[in-house]
Design a protein around this motif. Structure first.
Motif, PDB file in Angstrom:
ATOM      1  N   GLU A  14       0.862  -1.184   0.000  1.00  0.00           N
ATOM      2  CA  GLU A  14       0.000   0.000   0.000  1.00  0.00           C
ATOM      3  C   GLU A  14       0.895   1.230   0.000  1.00  0.00           C
ATOM      4  O   GLU A  14       1.838   1.311   0.773  1.00  0.00           O
ATOM      5  CB  GLU A  14      -0.921   0.021   1.222  1.00  0.00           C
ATOM      6  CG  GLU A  14      -1.906  -1.133   1.300  1.00  0.00           C
ATOM      7  CD  GLU A  14      -1.402  -2.303   2.131  1.00  0.00           C
ATOM      8  OE1 GLU A  14      -0.388  -2.145   2.841  1.00  0.00           O
ATOM      9  OE2 GLU A  14      -2.010  -3.381   2.061  1.00  0.00           O
ATOM     10  N   TYR A  15       0.573   2.187  -0.867  1.00  0.00           N
ATOM     11  CA  TYR A  15       1.398   3.391  -0.973  1.00  0.00           C
ATOM     12  C   TYR A  15       0.850   4.478  -0.051  1.00  0.00           C
ATOM     13  O   TYR A  15       0.265   5.469  -0.485  1.00  0.00           O
ATOM     14  CB  TYR A  15       1.465   3.846  -2.430  1.00  0.00           C
ATOM     15  CG  TYR A  15       2.338   2.944  -3.261  1.00  0.00           C
ATOM     16  CD1 TYR A  15       3.691   3.195  -3.431  1.00  0.00           C
ATOM     17  CD2 TYR A  15       1.813   1.792  -3.850  1.00  0.00           C
ATOM     18  CE1 TYR A  15       4.506   2.348  -4.167  1.00  0.00           C
ATOM     19  CE2 TYR A  15       2.614   0.932  -4.588  1.00  0.00           C
ATOM     20  CZ  TYR A  15       3.954   1.220  -4.742  1.00  0.00           C
ATOM     21  OH  TYR A  15       4.761   0.367  -5.471  1.00  0.00           O
ATOM     22  N   CYS A  16       1.046   4.242   1.248  1.00  0.00           N
ATOM     23  CA  CYS A  16       0.671   5.219   2.260  1.00  0.00           C
ATOM     24  C   CYS A  16       1.458   4.894   3.526  1.00  0.00           C
ATOM     25  O   CYS A  16       2.065   3.836   3.643  1.00  0.00           O
ATOM     26  CB  CYS A  16      -0.834   5.182   2.541  1.00  0.00           C
ATOM     27  SG  CYS A  16      -1.430   3.601   3.170  1.00  0.00           S
ATOM     28  N   GLU A 133       0.838  -0.861  -8.277  1.00  0.00           N
ATOM     29  CA  GLU A 133       1.237   0.485  -8.676  1.00  0.00           C
ATOM     30  C   GLU A 133       0.298   1.479  -8.003  1.00  0.00           C
ATOM     31  O   GLU A 133      -0.924   1.287  -7.997  1.00  0.00           O
ATOM     32  CB  GLU A 133       1.153   0.630 -10.199  1.00  0.00           C
ATOM     33  CG  GLU A 133       1.586   1.984 -10.718  1.00  0.00           C
ATOM     34  CD  GLU A 133       1.501   2.067 -12.232  1.00  0.00           C
ATOM     35  OE1 GLU A 133       1.568   3.193 -12.767  1.00  0.00           O
ATOM     36  OE2 GLU A 133       1.346   0.995 -12.872  1.00  0.00           O
ATOM     37  N   ARG A 134       0.855   2.525  -7.445  1.00  0.00           N
ATOM     38  CA  ARG A 134       0.035   3.522  -6.763  1.00  0.00           C
ATOM     39  C   ARG A 134      -1.011   4.099  -7.712  1.00  0.00           C
ATOM     40  O   ARG A 134      -0.715   4.487  -8.841  1.00  0.00           O
ATOM     41  CB  ARG A 134       0.916   4.654  -6.223  1.00  0.00           C
ATOM     42  CG  ARG A 134       0.127   5.773  -5.553  1.00  0.00           C
ATOM     43  CD  ARG A 134       1.032   6.884  -5.029  1.00  0.00           C
ATOM     44  NE  ARG A 134       0.228   8.008  -4.595  1.00  0.00           N
ATOM     45  CZ  ARG A 134      -0.384   8.102  -3.413  1.00  0.00           C
ATOM     46  NH1 ARG A 134      -0.249   7.120  -2.540  1.00  0.00           N
ATOM     47  NH2 ARG A 134      -1.108   9.158  -3.098  1.00  0.00           N
ATOM     48  N   GLY A 135      -2.275   4.116  -7.260  1.00  0.00           N
ATOM     49  CA  GLY A 135      -3.358   4.701  -8.033  1.00  0.00           C
ATOM     50  C   GLY A 135      -3.944   3.803  -9.091  1.00  0.00           C
ATOM     51  O   GLY A 135      -4.866   4.207  -9.801  1.00  0.00           O
ATOM     52  N   VAL A 136      -3.449   2.563  -9.234  1.00  0.00           N
ATOM     53  CA  VAL A 136      -3.987   1.613 -10.214  1.00  0.00           C
ATOM     54  C   VAL A 136      -4.655   0.480  -9.443  1.00  0.00           C
ATOM     55  O   VAL A 136      -4.016  -0.214  -8.660  1.00  0.00           O
ATOM     56  CB  VAL A 136      -2.875   1.053 -11.124  1.00  0.00           C
ATOM     57  CG1 VAL A 136      -3.447   0.024 -12.096  1.00  0.00           C
ATOM     58  CG2 VAL A 136      -2.193   2.182 -11.872  1.00  0.00           C
ATOM     59  N   TYR A 137      -5.972   0.262  -9.695  1.00  0.00           N
ATOM     60  CA  TYR A 137      -6.749  -0.678  -8.906  1.00  0.00           C
ATOM     61  C   TYR A 137      -7.531  -1.633  -9.798  1.00  0.00           C
ATOM     62  O   TYR A 137      -7.924  -1.273 -10.907  1.00  0.00           O
ATOM     63  CB  TYR A 137      -7.739   0.078  -7.998  1.00  0.00           C
ATOM     64  CG  TYR A 137      -7.076   1.172  -7.202  1.00  0.00           C
ATOM     65  CD1 TYR A 137      -6.210   0.871  -6.153  1.00  0.00           C
ATOM     66  CD2 TYR A 137      -7.298   2.502  -7.515  1.00  0.00           C
ATOM     67  CE1 TYR A 137      -5.597   1.872  -5.434  1.00  0.00           C
ATOM     68  CE2 TYR A 137      -6.679   3.517  -6.800  1.00  0.00           C
ATOM     69  CZ  TYR A 137      -5.834   3.201  -5.757  1.00  0.00           C
ATOM     70  OH  TYR A 137      -5.207   4.198  -5.045  1.00  0.00           O
ATOM     71  N   VAL A 155      -7.581   1.951  -2.023  1.00  0.00           N
ATOM     72  CA  VAL A 155      -7.951   3.205  -2.667  1.00  0.00           C
ATOM     73  C   VAL A 155      -8.336   4.246  -1.626  1.00  0.00           C
ATOM     74  O   VAL A 155      -8.022   5.440  -1.763  1.00  0.00           O
ATOM     75  CB  VAL A 155      -9.084   3.005  -3.700  1.00  0.00           C
ATOM     76  CG1 VAL A 155     -10.398   2.674  -3.038  1.00  0.00           C
ATOM     77  CG2 VAL A 155      -9.253   4.238  -4.574  1.00  0.00           C
ATOM     78  N   GLU A 158      -4.809   5.272   0.044  1.00  0.00           N
ATOM     79  CA  GLU A 158      -3.899   6.005  -0.835  1.00  0.00           C
ATOM     80  C   GLU A 158      -4.459   7.360  -1.245  1.00  0.00           C
ATOM     81  O   GLU A 158      -3.705   8.310  -1.478  1.00  0.00           O
ATOM     82  CB  GLU A 158      -3.568   5.158  -2.059  1.00  0.00           C
ATOM     83  CG  GLU A 158      -2.760   3.907  -1.712  1.00  0.00           C
ATOM     84  CD  GLU A 158      -2.398   3.064  -2.929  1.00  0.00           C
ATOM     85  OE1 GLU A 158      -1.655   2.088  -2.766  1.00  0.00           O
ATOM     86  OE2 GLU A 158      -2.857   3.383  -4.055  1.00  0.00           O
ATOM     87  N   SER A 159      -5.800   7.471  -1.326  1.00  0.00           N
ATOM     88  CA  SER A 159      -6.395   8.753  -1.710  1.00  0.00           C
ATOM     89  C   SER A 159      -6.265   9.801  -0.612  1.00  0.00           C
ATOM     90  O   SER A 159      -6.478  10.993  -0.856  1.00  0.00           O
ATOM     91  CB  SER A 159      -7.871   8.559  -2.077  1.00  0.00           C
ATOM     92  OG  SER A 159      -8.619   8.125  -0.958  1.00  0.00           O
ATOM     93  N   ARG A 162       0.125  10.308   0.830  1.00  0.00           N
ATOM     94  CA  ARG A 162       1.194   9.392   1.248  1.00  0.00           C
ATOM     95  C   ARG A 162       1.431   9.434   2.758  1.00  0.00           C
ATOM     96  O   ARG A 162       1.698   8.420   3.387  1.00  0.00           O
ATOM     97  CB  ARG A 162       2.487   9.721   0.506  1.00  0.00           C
ATOM     98  CG  ARG A 162       2.365   9.529  -1.007  1.00  0.00           C
ATOM     99  CD  ARG A 162       3.624  10.012  -1.732  1.00  0.00           C
ATOM    100  NE  ARG A 162       3.445  10.015  -3.174  1.00  0.00           N
ATOM    101  CZ  ARG A 162       3.725   8.996  -3.977  1.00  0.00           C
ATOM    102  NH1 ARG A 162       4.194   7.880  -3.459  1.00  0.00           N
ATOM    103  NH2 ARG A 162       3.537   9.079  -5.270  1.00  0.00           N
TER     104      ARG A 162
END
Length: 224
Positions: A14-16, A133-137, A155, A158-159, A162
């Motif tokens: 997870e990109y957070c 990939e960040r933002g790709v779901y 989502v 990450e929304s 970060r």
């Protein structure tokens, strides 16, 4: 230690910040909203969560209107949890999540799902690390987030950014678990600064940590 059933282990990214993922585990009220598609029997129902501080973190008992059994969740400070899961389209399972900071802006979640009802696929499967990939779901055919619902959580997390600035929040009565967790976090940092152990450090033999959750409760949580 159970002989029956299948255990599946793996990991996700997870990109957070790891703290955002930890708070997601505490926030039990989001199950009836964000995950309404996979919990139709709970969707938008009134829910109450009673959080009790323990030596390892928090024990939560979730009471959902219309459910015949309470849902028990154990939060292991600072970022792990153990819970039961019975989502639409998935066999009921007993789960563990271990959220580890990869760096300040990325978290790796190691997970374990134990399925008591699956007895014809061996004892253990390993799925490895699922990179993303960040933002790709992933998307479901109807446009809703795909059921493994980690996509729904990802989502949402990450929304937020970060590293989310929580200083402007207004917390409500459903955020009691978040408040308890943040107090534990601050108390833990104060303890370390004073040369003491934070919550959950073990300096004695403890062979089994009992994180209770009833096998029978899984049937009560399964969608009809």
């Amino acid at each position: 230690f159970r002989d029956a059933g299948l255990t599946v282990v793996g990991a996700d990214e997870e990109y957070c910040n790891w703290l955002q993922r930890a708070e997601n585990a505490i926030d039990q009220h989001h199950l009836c909203v964000l995950h309404a598609a996979v919990y139709p029997q709970f969707a938008f129902k009134h829910t109450e969560v009673d959080w009790q501080p323990t030596w390892y973190g928090l024990k939560g008992e979730q009471h959902i209107s219309g459910a015949s059994a309470r849902r028990v969740d154990h939060f292991i400070f600072p970022s792990s949890n153990r819970f039961t899961r019975a989502r639409l389209g998935d066999p009921p399972s007993h789960d563990m999540r271990f959220r580890v900071p990869t760096d300040d802006e990325k978290t790796t979640t190691f997970w374990l799902n134990a399925y008591p009802s699956i007895t014809d696929q061996g004892r253990l499967k390993t799925e490895g690390l699922k990179r993303c990939e960040r933002g790709v779901y992933e998307r479901a055919p109807d446009g809703w987030w795909d059921i493994p619902s980690h996509e729904q959580d990802r989502v949402a997390q990450e929304s937020q950014g970060r590293i989310t600035d929580r200083s402007t929040e207004t917390l409500g009565w459903t955020d009691r678990g978040i408040v308890l967790f943040r107090k534990m976090l601050h108390d833990g940092m104060d303890a370390v600064a004073a040369g003491k152990d934070p919550l959950g450090v073990l300096r004695e033999d403890r062979n089994i940590i009992d994180l209770d959750a009833s096998i029978d409760a899984l049937g009560a949580l399964t969608p009809a």
